[in-house]
Design a protein around this motif. Structure first.
Motif, short mmCIF file in Angstrom:
data_model
loop_
_atom_site.label_atom_id
_atom_site.label_comp_id
_atom_site.label_asym_id
_atom_site.label_seq_id
_atom_site.Cartn_x
_atom_site.Cartn_y
_atom_site.Cartn_z
N VAL B 264 0.86 -1.19 0.00
CA VAL B 264 0.00 0.00 0.00
C VAL B 264 0.89 1.23 0.00
CG1 VAL B 264 -2.02 1.04 1.09
CG2 VAL B 264 -1.41 -1.30 1.59
N ASP B 265 0.52 2.20 -0.77
CA ASP B 265 1.31 3.42 -0.83
C ASP B 265 0.32 4.58 -0.97
OD1 ASP B 265 3.43 5.03 -0.93
OD2 ASP B 265 4.18 4.38 -2.89
N TRP B 266 0.69 5.73 -0.43
CA TRP B 266 -0.24 6.85 -0.56
C TRP B 266 0.49 8.18 -0.57
CZ3 TRP B 266 0.39 4.01 3.88
CH2 TRP B 266 0.82 4.71 5.01
N ILE B 267 -0.20 9.18 -1.10
CA ILE B 267 0.32 10.56 -1.12
C ILE B 267 -0.75 11.43 -0.47
CG2 ILE B 267 0.92 12.49 -2.62
CD1 ILE B 267 1.78 10.40 -4.71
N TYR B 268 -0.33 12.25 0.48
CA TYR B 268 -1.29 13.13 1.16
C TYR B 268 -1.83 14.15 0.18
CZ TYR B 268 0.34 11.18 5.52
OH TYR B 268 0.63 10.32 6.52
N PRO B 269 -3.05 14.62 0.40
CA PRO B 269 -3.64 15.57 -0.56
C PRO B 269 -2.80 16.84 -0.70
CG PRO B 269 -5.29 14.82 1.00
CD PRO B 269 -3.98 14.32 1.49
N THR B 270 -2.58 17.23 -1.93
CA THR B 270 -1.85 18.47 -2.24
C THR B 270 -2.54 19.14 -3.41
OG1 THR B 270 -0.25 16.86 -2.98
CG2 THR B 270 0.61 18.66 -1.68
N TYR B 271 -2.12 20.38 -3.64
CA TYR B 271 -2.74 21.16 -4.71
C TYR B 271 -1.89 21.17 -5.97
CZ TYR B 271 -5.97 23.15 -1.30
OH TYR B 271 -6.92 23.31 -0.36
N GLY B 272 -2.53 21.38 -7.08
CA GLY B 272 -1.90 21.78 -8.33
C GLY B 272 -0.91 20.81 -8.92
N LYS B 273 0.08 21.40 -9.62
CA LYS B 273 1.03 20.59 -10.38
C LYS B 273 1.88 19.70 -9.49
CE LYS B 273 1.61 22.85 -14.74
NZ LYS B 273 2.51 23.46 -15.68
N ARG B 274 2.09 20.18 -8.27
CA ARG B 274 2.88 19.37 -7.33
C ARG B 274 2.22 18.01 -7.15
NH1 ARG B 274 6.04 18.75 -2.86
NH2 ARG B 274 4.92 17.88 -1.10
N ALA B 275 0.89 18.06 -6.96
CA ALA B 275 0.14 16.80 -6.80
C ALA B 275 0.28 15.94 -8.04
CB ALA B 275 -1.33 17.11 -6.53
N MET B 276 0.16 16.59 -9.20
CA MET B 276 0.21 15.83 -10.44
C MET B 276 1.55 15.12 -10.59
SD MET B 276 -0.19 17.20 -14.32
CE MET B 276 1.48 17.76 -14.54
#
Lengths: 168, 391
Positions: B264-276
């Protein structure tokens, strides 16, 4: 249409020539046939196992076939030696193509030239060092010994040490 | 180093002499001489082991792009060079340049960790093999489709301006209602037709547009090895995740990412291009041949533990595991909005196992449809064409 690869053409022509030469003698024809059969057997093993040693085994047996194939003729005759070397050319070319093409995808012209050059040089060597010395005595034998000494020097020399330093 | 070819020819030479003596055949001795000359040539001819330098532009690539490699080889003899991408072989006299164009068919990260260089002299009697640590990497991102508009309406929006229509009224584009004019209202929002009908000033109200939390939950657990169709299915799932991540980053919403694969792997919610870019980078490492032992509960746990309730969860899954529908219902019960995008196994054999698998999936789809939105996506068609018709 299926394209026959060059190395196969050389090998097929070699086997054909090998079998044609001793046709006047049944015993030699049988022995040559036996050599070709053995060579083909090892070729079959080589195609299955893909061990490089088997490649050299079937080629050697094939070369040995020349001895039996031309066994009925005068070995000192220039024509017989010429035919023997022609056969050897075919098997050498087979070896070159079968070895270099799968590994490097090509055969350089230099490789073929040096391989083919070895045959006329050997042809000359036979007269210079093996047949003439019998007539010319000391001179021929002297050149032969010198050649062997040079050969031993080239073969036995150790490889150059690599430059390196412990501080690096 | 000398090759087996060299030793074999030396042995040929010795054996032919031996055969000549045993059989009293001068012909065998004569046959050994060309071999001797070959050995002499090999000792005299120069040989320089191959060295090479490789150049390519280390930028980001997308599946299907072409990359050109330029190899500068210094050698005198035959060479065989193998690195992470290419096998280059041939003959070089001094300095050669070899160019290779490679079409990048699969997404993923390619690390040039080690290269092997094997070279031989012109007669194949001397060789040199060297292995060395190689540097450089290629990032091949999954193919991304362009989505113009995706109809997503999270239950709850955040206070920052975004693209999702909010339940709050305020400045926005989408028309919501008409109400009486109050002093202080902007003149621009007066609805003159309604004013004429009612004989009193009326103003338009709009849906306020805000950002929301969106989680992409990607299920690429492998239950089967090697099947080409199954491979296509997993790849389509990854491409869908990349497409959605790119779209959501444009909508100024907060995007999180959870992936269920080997682990399992995850990324915390972020905005914009960084998230992409974070998500796209994570997608590069998803290619794995191992069978996954994870249950869907892990994904559910991560979503409910790390992402706020009322987030919009986009689940991309082929719905092949038995526990997935229960988990989706649980997520819905916890207040998450769930949109399921389910890539379909195309073709699907006519054998009994395939039929059972299809039937089970159909049952799961029906059950999920009772509670949430489901997009049944045949991967033969582009994702955008399916999302366009989504209600």
């Amino acid at each position: 249409m299926m394209k026959i690869r060059k190395e196969r053409i050389f090998l097929i022509s070699y086997y054909t020539l090998l079998l044609v030469a001793p046709l006047s003698d049944v015993r030699l024809t049988f022995l040559t046939g036996l050599m070709i059969g053995l060579s083909l057997l090892f070729l079959y093993f080589y195609r299955i196992i893909r061990d490089e040693i088997l490649f050299y085994v079937y080629n050697f047996i094939a070369i040995l076939g020349i001895v039996f194939s031309l066994g009925d003729y005068n070995p000192y005759s220039p024509l017989v030696i010429g035919i023997a070397y022609l056969m050897l050319t075919l098997i050498f070319l087979h070896m070159v193509y079968a070895r270099f093409i799968p590994m490097f995808g090509m055969v350089r012209r230099d490789t073929i030239i040096y391989t083919l050059l070895s045959l006329p040089l050997a042809y000359l060597s036979i007269y210079l060092f093996l047949i003439y010395p019998i007539g010319y005595g000391f001179f021929g034998m002297f050149i032969l010994v010198i050649l062997i000494v040079f050969l031993l020097y080239f073969l036995m020399r150790s490889p150059k040490p690599k430059k390196g330093s412990n501080t690096a | 180093m000398r090759t087996l070819h060299f030793y074999a020819l030396l042995l040929y030479f010795a054996l032919l002499i031996f055969v000549g003596i045993v059989l009293m055949s001068p012909l065998a001795v004569f046959l050994s001489l060309p071999i001797l000359w070959l050995v002499i040539f090999s000792e005299m001819l120069p040989f320089k082991p191959a060295k090479f330098k490789r150049k390519f532009s280390e930028k980001r690539y997308v599946e299907g792009n072409e990359v050109e490699f330029r190899y500068v080889i210094e050698s005198r003899g035959y060479y065989f060079i193998k690195d992470a991408m290419n096998i280059v072989r041939g003959y070089c006299r001094d300095k050669c340049i070899e160019k290779r164009k490679v079409k990048l068919d699969k997404f993923g990260k390619i690390d040039f960790k080690e290269s092997v260089v094997y070279s031989e002299d012109v007669l194949g009697m001397h060789s040199s093999t060297s292995k060395f640590r190689d540097r450089g990497e290629l990032r091949v991102y999954p193919r991304i489709e362009y989505i113009r508009k995706l109809k997503i309406k999270p239950r709850k929006t955040r206070s920052i301006l975004g693209d999702y229509p909010s339940r709050m009224k305020g400045p926005g584009i989408e028309f919501a209602d008409i109400r009486d004019y109050y002093p202080g209202d902007d003149m621009r929002f007066i609805n003159w037709k309604a004013t004429a009908r009612r004989n009193e000033l009326m103003v338009n109200e709009y849906e306020s547009e805000r950002t929301g939390d969106t989680v992409i939950l990607l299920d690429v657990r492998r239950f089967l090895k090697g099947a080409e169709e199954y491979e296509d299915l997993l790849n389509a799932s990854v491409r869908a995740a990349a497409t959605l991540a790119t779209y959501l980053s444009r909508t100024r919403s907060r995007v999180g990412f959870v992936v269920l694969g080997n682990s399992v792997d995850w990324i915390y919610p972020t905005y914009g291009k960084r998230a992409m870019y974070l998500i796209l980078d994570r997608l590069l490492h998803l290619r794995s041949e191992k069978i996954s032992r994870l249950t869907f509960d892990y994904g559910k746990f991560i979503v409910s533990r790390f992402f706020p309730p009322n987030s919009f969860v986009i689940l991309i899954s082929p719905l092949l595991s038995w526990d997935i529908d229960d988990s989706i219902v649980e997520l819905l019960a916890k207040g998450y909005d769930v949109l399921v995008i389910s890539p379909t196994l195309i073709g699907g054999g006519e054998d009994m196992a395939s039929k059972i698998l299809k039937a089970e999936r159909e049952v799961r789809l029906r059950r999920i449809r009772m509670y949430g939105r489901v997009v049944d996506w045949n991967i033969e068609y582009p994702l955008t064409s399916i999302l366009k018709v989504m209600r």
